[in-house]
Design an enzyme around this catalytic site. Structure first.
Site, PDB file in Angstrom:
ATOM      1  N   ASP A 197       1.051  -1.291   0.440  1.00  0.00           N
ATOM      2  CA  ASP A 197      -0.079  -0.365  -0.101  1.00  0.00           C
ATOM      3  C   ASP A 197       1.000   1.429   0.004  1.00  0.00           C
ATOM      4  OD1 ASP A 197      -1.816   1.861   0.733  1.00  0.00           O
ATOM      5  OD2 ASP A 197      -3.213   0.635   1.641  1.00  0.00           O
ATOM      6  N   ARG A 199      -0.758   4.689  -0.636  1.00  0.00           N
ATOM      7  CA  ARG A 199      -1.256   5.550  -0.495  1.00  0.00           C
ATOM      8  C   ARG A 199      -1.095   6.498   0.651  1.00  0.00           C
ATOM      9  NH1 ARG A 199      -6.954   3.162  -0.148  1.00  0.00           N
ATOM     10  NH2 ARG A 199      -5.768   2.076   1.847  1.00  0.00           N
TER      11      ARG A 199
END
Length: 272
Positions: A197, A199
């Site tokens: 991830d 983000r």
């Protein structure tokens, strides 16, 4: 010519109060200068009335668009160069370096109560194409419906640069092929040498600080890490609200992988 680049249009939007600028803490700072400020900043366009057809009941949200001032400045410099060289046909390339995030203000958020908030990572396949390989599209629609019907109102923050948990659409397509060969969503990222991830919620935090200040709010998410990431940017008054939607036979394997990674999803949730 892009209206946010044309100086006369920019001056008009400033005069109308439709263009402003905030710093990383969500505080308004001077937006009259076209120069890049010394501190990190987001330029904001809005509010813009946006009739939304996702919900059963009529809904007109107020839309705000956000872009990092540094990215916009690079685009403005390129636009000047293209105009000087007569390269109008190349203007479509200007958007390639900008992630334009959005905020929908839904209802009339009550300052005396905890508004309902969804920070939603964009997903072309789920949000637009209606793909059932994930639960993104149903989550987006459900969030708008929940915020619309909640007495406290609230906000939907739509993060444009988050496709595939931050790896981009091309890499996401490759991970889908790897998933079809037996890997789960996180294993596929690792096979490509990418993070599980990647983000960045920095801009989401700035946007919420701008609207909420230090007020408490309820966050629609099953991902405790999202809560943690926002807290690391100073948003410590969030209370997590489970957000399940669109669970079916096409995405149960995907959701089980998310549960293994730490999402608050039970086996019972996968058969609701």
């Amino acid at each position: 010519m892009f209206t946010y680049i044309d100086p006369s249009v920019r001056a008009r939007l400033l005069a109308q109060g439709k263009l402003e600028r905030i710093n990383a803490d969500g505080r308004r700072i001077d937006a009259t200068s076209a120069d890049v400020p010394a501190e990190p900043a987001l330029d904001i366009l809005g509010p813009i009335a946006l009739p939304v057809a996702i919900t059963e009941e009529p809904l007109t949200a107020q839309w705000y668009a956000f872009v990092r001032r540094t990215e916009l400045a690079r685009v403005q410099d390129l636009a000047t160069e293209l105009r000087e060289k007569g390269g109008q046909h190349l203007f479509a390339s200007l958007t390639s370096s900008m992630a334009v995030n959005s905020l929908l203000e839904i209802g009339n958020p009550d300052p005396s109560r905890e508004p309902l908030v969804r920070v939603h990572s964009n997903c072309l396949t789920g949000d637009v194409f209606g793909s059932r390989r994930c639960d993104c599209g149903p989550q987006l629609a459900a969030a708008i419906r929940q915020i619309q019907t909640d007495p406290a109102g609230g906000y939907l923050v739509y993060m444009a640069g988050h496709e595939g948990r931050g790896i981009g659409l091309w890499a996401k397509a490759a991970t889908y092929l790897l998933q079809d060969a037996g890997e789960n969503t996180y294993q596929a990222n690792r096979s490509l040498g990418l993070p599980d991830d990647s983000r960045d919620f920095t801009d989401a935090a700035s946007i919420l600080k701008w609207k909420l200040g230090d007020r408490p709010f309820r966050l629609l998410t099953n991902n405790p890490k999202k809560l943690q990431d926002l807290a690391e940017h100073g948003l410590t008054n969030a209370r997590r609200v489970k957000h399940l939607a669109g669970v079916d036979e096409c995405n149960r394997r995907y959701l089980r992988a998310k549960r293994t990674w730490g999402h608050a999803i039970s086996e019972e949730d996968l058969h609701c």
